[in-house]
Design an enzyme around this catalytic site. Structure first.
Site, PDB file in Angstrom:
ATOM      1  CE1 TYR A   5     -19.297  29.604  46.396  1.00 18.74           C
ATOM      2  CE2 TYR A   5     -19.673  28.480  44.296  1.00 18.74           C
ATOM      3  CZ  TYR A   5     -20.187  28.733  45.613  1.00 18.74           C
ATOM      4  OH  TYR A   5     -20.774  27.908  46.413  1.00 18.74           O
ATOM      5  CG  PHE A  25      -2.851   7.604   9.154  1.00 14.36           C
ATOM      6  CD1 PHE A  25      -4.012   7.249   9.717  1.00 14.36           C
ATOM      7  CD2 PHE A  25      -2.210   6.508   8.289  1.00 14.36           C
ATOM      8  CE1 PHE A  25      -4.730   6.464   9.159  1.00 14.36           C
ATOM      9  CE2 PHE A  25      -2.825   5.521   7.940  1.00 14.36           C
ATOM     10  CZ  PHE A  25      -4.218   5.594   8.125  1.00 14.36           C
ATOM     11  CE1 TYR A  72      -3.383   2.907   0.407  1.00 15.67           C
ATOM     12  CE2 TYR A  72      -1.889   3.670   2.329  1.00 15.67           C
ATOM     13  CZ  TYR A  72      -2.734   3.903   1.196  1.00 15.67           C
ATOM     14  OH  TYR A  72      -3.452   5.297   1.454  1.00 15.67           O
ATOM     15  NE  ARG A  89     -16.066  30.970  49.404  1.00 15.49           N
ATOM     16  CZ  ARG A  89     -17.421  30.423  49.395  1.00 15.49           C
ATOM     17  NH1 ARG A  89     -17.497  29.338  50.077  1.00 15.49           N
ATOM     18  NH2 ARG A  89     -18.302  31.197  49.289  1.00 15.49           N
ATOM     19  CG  HIS A 126      -2.582  14.579  -0.910  1.00 12.18           C
ATOM     20  ND1 HIS A 126      -2.813  13.907  -2.166  1.00 12.18           N
ATOM     21  CD2 HIS A 126      -3.154  13.453   0.207  1.00 12.18           C
ATOM     22  CE1 HIS A 126      -3.487  12.462  -1.890  1.00 12.18           C
ATOM     23  NE2 HIS A 126      -3.597  12.301  -0.600  1.00 12.18           N
ATOM     24  CD  GLU A 146      -8.337   8.399   3.821  1.00  7.55           C
ATOM     25  OE1 GLU A 146      -8.708   9.698   3.793  1.00  7.55           O
ATOM     26  OE2 GLU A 146      -7.416   8.034   3.229  1.00  7.55           O
ATOM     27  CG  ASN A 180       0.402   8.767   5.907  1.00  7.17           C
ATOM     28  OD1 ASN A 180       0.023   7.650   5.830  1.00  7.17           O
ATOM     29  ND2 ASN A 180      -0.552   9.360   5.173  1.00  7.17           N
TER      30      ASN A 180
END
Length: 496
Positions: free
Chosen positions: A278, A327, A54, A281, A84, A411, A196
Site C-alpha cells: 500500500y 480574536f 471595553y 500502491r 502580558h 474567557e 489582541n
C-alpha cells in the site's frame, strides 16, 4: 523591491515572495487615510461619550467593569503590554517573527483597530530593518488572540522587551537609541489593538503552509524514486483509476508521478510482482489527501490574514465600537490541527517505503549494502525515521480539542490555537527529516538497479543528490549524511 500595504488581498504566495526576496514595506495613501480616520473617530468618541468602552476606558478581561480615568488611559495601555509579556520556552524563529510583524501591519491597516499612524509606521520600520523582537513559543491560549507573544512582539515599540538585530540581542531601549527613534507613546486602545489578534497563530500557519507545499511536492518525487528502486508497478497511477474517484489531490498526485516516470527504463520492464504494498500502491490516495488538506487549510488562512482580529472593533462609518470575539483562534486552530495530521501521514507512509527498501526483498540486498552482516548498512536510518514518525503521531492530538478557562472565567472557552501552531511547526520539521531519510535510502537502492535507468527527471534529482551524499559501500558514520539530506531538501528547488 517595495510592497505597498493596502486594502488589496494579501496572499500566502505574496507573503512568501515578500519574505524570501527581502521586500520593503510602505503604506498606500489610502491606507494611511483609513488609519487616521479611524483614530480620529475613536478620539472623538472617547471625548463625547460617557459610556464605558471595553479596553479603551475600562480594564481588560474580567476587569472590564472597572472604569479608567482619562488621565490614566495611556498608562492603561503600557501596563497591559508589560503585564502580558509572560512568554517562556524556545524562541519563535526569526522568519516566523517577520511574518508576524507583516500580518500585524496588514490587520491594523484596514482602519478598524484605532491605532495611531506612527505606531503602524514603527512596525514597518522594524520589518524593513530586519529587527526581530524576541518572542517565545509558549504562553498563548489563542483566545483573546495571541496576547502573550504579541506583547513580546510589540514591547520594543515602547522601548521595552528585547530584539535581535544583525545577530545581536539587545533591549528595546537600546535598539530605539541605535536607530534614533523615540519610543512610541501609546494612545487609548492601542495596547489592546497590538496585543489582541491572531497574528502569532497565523504566522505559524503561513510558515507551515509554505513548507508543507514544498514537502508535498518533494514527497511525490522521493516516492517516485523509491517506486523505481523497489521495482514497483505503474498501474496504480493510471488516470482511469482516479477519474472514477475524482478527488482533486488524488488525480494531481497520479498525474505528477506519471509525468516523473516518463522515459524510465525501470518502470517499463516486465514485473514479477502482481501488486505492490500500500505504501507504494496508494501513493495517489494518501499524498492526494494531503494535497486536498493543504488546499482547505490555505483557504481558511487566506481569510484570516486579510482580517481585522483585535477587539473591540472600531467601525467609524457605522458609528460603532463593538466588543465581540474576532480574536478567538478557533477558526484556524482546527485547520492547523488538521494540517498536522496530514503532514504526519506524509511522514508515516514515507517511513513505510523506507522500511520496504531495506527489507531485503525484490532483489535488493538486506539493508541496502552489498555485504550485509559485517555491515549494518541502512538498518538504523529506518529506526530514526520510525522514532520521528512515532513522535509526530503523539503531536497530532488536536490542541483545539482542549480548553482551560482564564481571566476568572470571563474567557471561559479558549482555542489553544497557538499550541496548534507550535505543534504543527514541529510536525513539519519532523516530516522533512523523514522524507530526507527516505531519499537517502531510495538513492542507495536505485544504484542496485544499474545499468537500468530511471526517468530523466528522477536521474537529474539523483545526480544532484549524489553531489552531497555518496553511495555507501561499507559502514560509515551516517548522521552527517542525514543532515546533508535534510539540507538538500531545504535548498533544492524541485520545479517538476
Amino acid at each position: 523591491m517595495i510592497h505597498q500595504i493596502s486594502a488589496g488581498h494579501l496572499t500566502q504566495d505574496k507573503i512568501e515572495e515578500i519574505i524570501l526576496n527581502g521586500y520593503q514595506l510602505t503604506l498606500s495613501e489610502e491606507t494611511r487615510k483609513r488609519i487616521i480616520h479611524c483614530r480620529e473617530y475613536l478620539d472623538r468618541k472617547i471625548a463625547e461619550s460617557d459610556k464605558p468602552i471595553y479596553g479603551v476606558t475600562t480594564g481588560f478581561g474580567s476587569l472590564c467593569k472597572i472604569s479608567i480615568n482619562e488621565d490614566q488611559l495611556a498608562q492603561l495601555q503600557i501596563n497591559l503590554m508589560m503585564s502580558h509579556a509572560c512568554g517562556t520556552g524556545d524562541r519563535v524563529p526569526n522568519d516566523i517573527v517577520k511574518i508576524m510583524i507583516l500580518l500585524k501591519i496588514q490587520s491594523l491597516s484596514y482602519g478598524y483597530s484605532g491605532c495611531k499612524l506612527d505606531t503602524v509606521e514603527r512596525l514597518i520600520d522594524f520589518f524593513n530593518n530586519d529587527i526581530y523582537p524576541i518572542v517565545y513559543m509558549q504562553g498563548s491560549v489563542g483566545a483573546s488572540g495571541d496576547l502573550v507573544p504579541l506583547a513580546h512582539l510589540c514591547l520594543p515599540l515602547v522601548g521595552l522587551g528585547e530584539v535581535e538585530y544583525r545577530g545581536n540581542r539587545m533591549s528595546g531601549s537600546e535598539i530605539n537609541k541605535m536607530m534614533g527613534w523615540e519610543p512610541i507613546r501609546l494612545g487609548s486602545k492601542e495596547g489592546l489593538a497590538l496585543l489582541n489578534g491572531t497574528q502569532n497563530m497565523s504566522a505559524f500557519a503561513v510558515w507551515s503552509l509554505i513548507q508543507a507545499k514544498r514537502l508535498s511536492l518533494q514527497a511525490d518525487i522521493i516516492a517516485t524514486m523509491s517506486l523505481e528502486a523497489f521495482d514497483g508497478r505503474k498501474d496504480p497511477f493510471n488516470l482511469a483509476v482516479h477519474l472514477v474517484r475524482p478527488h482533486k489531490g488524488q488525480i494531481a498526485t497520479a498525474s505528477h508521478i506519471l509525468d516523473l516516470l516518463k522515459g524510465s527504463e525501470l518502470i517499463d520492464q516486465p514485473k514479477v510482482n502482481v501488486q505492490d504494498p500500500y505504501s507504494f500502491r496508494c501513493i495517489p490516495q494518501v499524498h492526494g489527501a494531503v494535497k486536498d488538506t493543504l488546499s482547505y487549510v490555505k483557504s481558511v488562512i487566506d481569510i484570516e490574514i486579510n482580517a481585522t482580529t483585535d477587539n473591540p472593533t472600531v467601525c467609524p462609518d457605522e458609528d460603532l465600537i463593538i466588543s465581540a470575539g474576532n480574536f478567538h483562534g478557533e477558526p484556524i486552530a482546527m485547520p492547523m490541527d488538521f494540517l498536522a495530521i496530514a503532514m504526519c501521514e506524509l511522514s508515516n507512509i514515507s517511513e513505510r517505503r523506507t522500511y520496504k527498501l531495506v527489507s531485503g526483498t525484490r532483489g535488493l540486498p538486506s539493508f541496502l549494502v552489498a555485504k550485509p552482516g559485517v555491515n549494518s548498512g541502512f538498518m538504523i536510518p529506518q529506526y530514526t525515521a520510525a522514532s520521528i514518525v512515532s513522535q509526530n503521531k503523539t503531536l497530532c492530538m488536536p490542541a483545539s480539542a482542549d480548553s482551560i478557562p482564564t481571566s476568572q472565567g470571563q474567557e471561559d472557552h479558549v482555542s489553544m490555537g497557538a499550541n496548534a501552531g507550535t505543534k504543527l511547526y514541529r510536525v513539519i520539521q519532523n516530516t522533512e527529516r523523514v522524507l530526507a531519510i527516505e531519499l537517502m535510502n531510495a538513492a542507495q537502492a536505485l544504484e542496485f538497479r544499474r545499468p537500468l535507468k530511471s526517468s530523466p527527471k528522477i536521474e537529474q534529482i539523483f545526480e544532484s543528490y549524489r553531489k552531497v551524499v555518496p553511495f555507501i559501500d561499507n559502514d560509515e558514520v551516517m548522521y552527517p549524511y542525514i543532515a546533508k539530506s535534510i539540507e538538500f531538501l531545504k535548498t533544492l528547488d524541485f520545479e517538476f
